[in-house]
Design an enzyme around this catalytic site. Sequence first.
Site, short mmCIF file in Angstrom:
data_model
loop_
_atom_site.label_atom_id
_atom_site.label_comp_id
_atom_site.label_asym_id
_atom_site.label_seq_id
_atom_site.Cartn_x
_atom_site.Cartn_y
_atom_site.Cartn_z
N CYS A 1 24.07 -7.93 -6.49
CA CYS A 1 24.37 -9.09 -7.32
C CYS A 1 24.31 -10.31 -6.43
O CYS A 1 24.19 -10.21 -5.21
CB CYS A 1 25.76 -8.97 -7.95
SG CYS A 1 25.96 -7.56 -9.07
N GLY B 1 19.88 -10.41 -9.49
CA GLY B 1 20.40 -9.85 -10.73
C GLY B 1 19.90 -10.61 -11.94
O GLY B 1 20.00 -11.83 -12.00
N ASN C 1 29.84 -8.74 -5.21
CA ASN C 1 28.58 -8.05 -4.96
C ASN C 1 28.88 -6.82 -4.13
O ASN C 1 29.47 -6.91 -3.06
CB ASN C 1 27.62 -8.97 -4.20
CG ASN C 1 26.35 -8.26 -3.79
OD1 ASN C 1 25.89 -7.35 -4.46
ND2 ASN C 1 25.77 -8.68 -2.67
N GLY C 2 28.48 -5.65 -4.63
CA GLY C 2 28.72 -4.42 -3.88
C GLY C 2 29.23 -3.32 -4.78
O GLY C 2 29.05 -3.34 -6.00
N TYR D 1 13.84 -5.27 0.88
CA TYR D 1 13.50 -5.62 -0.49
C TYR D 1 14.43 -6.66 -1.13
O TYR D 1 13.97 -7.58 -1.80
CB TYR D 1 13.52 -4.37 -1.37
CG TYR D 1 13.36 -4.63 -2.86
CD1 TYR D 1 12.10 -4.82 -3.42
CD2 TYR D 1 14.47 -4.71 -3.70
CE1 TYR D 1 11.94 -5.06 -4.77
CE2 TYR D 1 14.33 -4.96 -5.06
CZ TYR D 1 13.06 -5.13 -5.59
OH TYR D 1 12.92 -5.39 -6.93
#
Length: 503
Positions: free
Chosen positions: A2, A28, A101-102, A257
Amino acid sequence: MCGIVGIVGHNNVNQALYDALTVLQHRGQDAAGIVTCENNKLFLRKDNGMVRDVFRTRHMRRLVGNMGIGHVRYPTAGSSTSAEAQPFYVNSPYGITLAHNGNLTNAAEIGDDLYRSDLRHINTNSDSEVLLNILAHELQVLKKLSPSEDDIFNAVSKLHDRCRGAYAVVAMITGYGIVAFRDPNGIRPLCFGERETENGVEYMVASESVALQALGFQLVRDVAPGEAIFINSKGQLFTRQCSEKAHFSPCIFEHVYLARPDSIIDGISVYKARLRMGDKLAEKIRRVWADHDIDVVIPIPDTSRTSALQLATNLGVKFREGFIKNRYIGRTFIMPGQSERKKSVRQKLNAIELEFQGKNVLLVDDSIVRGTTCHQIIEMARDAGAKNVYFASAAPPVRYPNVYGIDMPAATELIAHDRTVEDIQKIIGADFLIYQDLEDLVETAKDGNPSIIEFDCSVFNGEYVTADINEDYLRRLEQNRNDGAKILKDVEDPDAIDLHNAN
């Protein structure tokens, strides 16, 4: 993965938050949200969809205040309904909003404990709500009308003691300021910056440095593993290391990526790391396939372009753009269901036939996860007239699930799991397949910052840096988070019961 952002400024920050989220949109595409604060009141807008679709002029006008946080989401846990959109909010103590995020690896255990010992109810399947309630509880037990920066840092320290996994967090304490922190392994990225204005210094935290740069902020540094920073409502910055067990192991897949190439993460230029990936891959081709007959190297847009260009240059082979991308189709890797990924590939890419006809083509991608996309792209290359289609991955085989916030949850969905390179080559339909070696990939990142001793490479080697992952955990994860489970949750969890969405 995210994207998160937080800003403390001297004027309304709504437009800056919106602009930052558009820059972080690649992290996201499922949902977006912003919450701002003015005169101790919160103003929230979040919903499913891209940033440009979630926020209209009428929403932006309501998002007033000189501090706020934002989030873009794609679903790894829970469902993809708007009930899971962030930021989340809890009213006690002080009124706290949080974006994350995570992925917590002990979220279920903590969720139970939150109810039994803290009497806190978790309303969604999101571990972000778990994080929020832990932070809220650790501040509430202080029973102080006005928390100091020391109180906030102590609360983060206790949160570190209770939570395991990967988390980069930004949270706003209504009327007091914004706190941002990173897990003790620093798995997910987080950085902060500042900019001078006529009214004084403004501060911003974000998942990637490119968001700071786009808004005219100067990158100060990355938030260290286990560290927290607090910017109070007056614009004063405080920092503290909040974990005695900090051990830096950032996620290497950010460089493969996830991150934008123009970002600098933990002192490493993502762009330069990908250039080095191309060099290492070229060296391996020379080593194992010295008499190759590659006529042209073609990247699969967009992430692999940097590595593919450097590979072609190193090999002395032509580099050509053979696929044109439809910019209005999202990243297939982060689409919530396998059927949606399959359908989107040919809509997203179109082959330029003259670059393929009668040629031996080496297609280069950043990685191969499920294998669906590269199989279809190889078919497209053959349909365009390629004589032979070879395939190269700038990353090693993805053989193991990711438990730290990337959508690789089920081993059975990973094409390389329990398969040889020869097996994979046959399944995707390539005439030749070559992967990057893990040691070479790690070296491409380390060359950018030699002080980082270890990276999280768990998707490649099955070694989880939090040391709390076993077969039972992975089995439960697969049951809860594979594509089939996501689709079922989306059907069973409609937006009818949505206590967190404000229109």
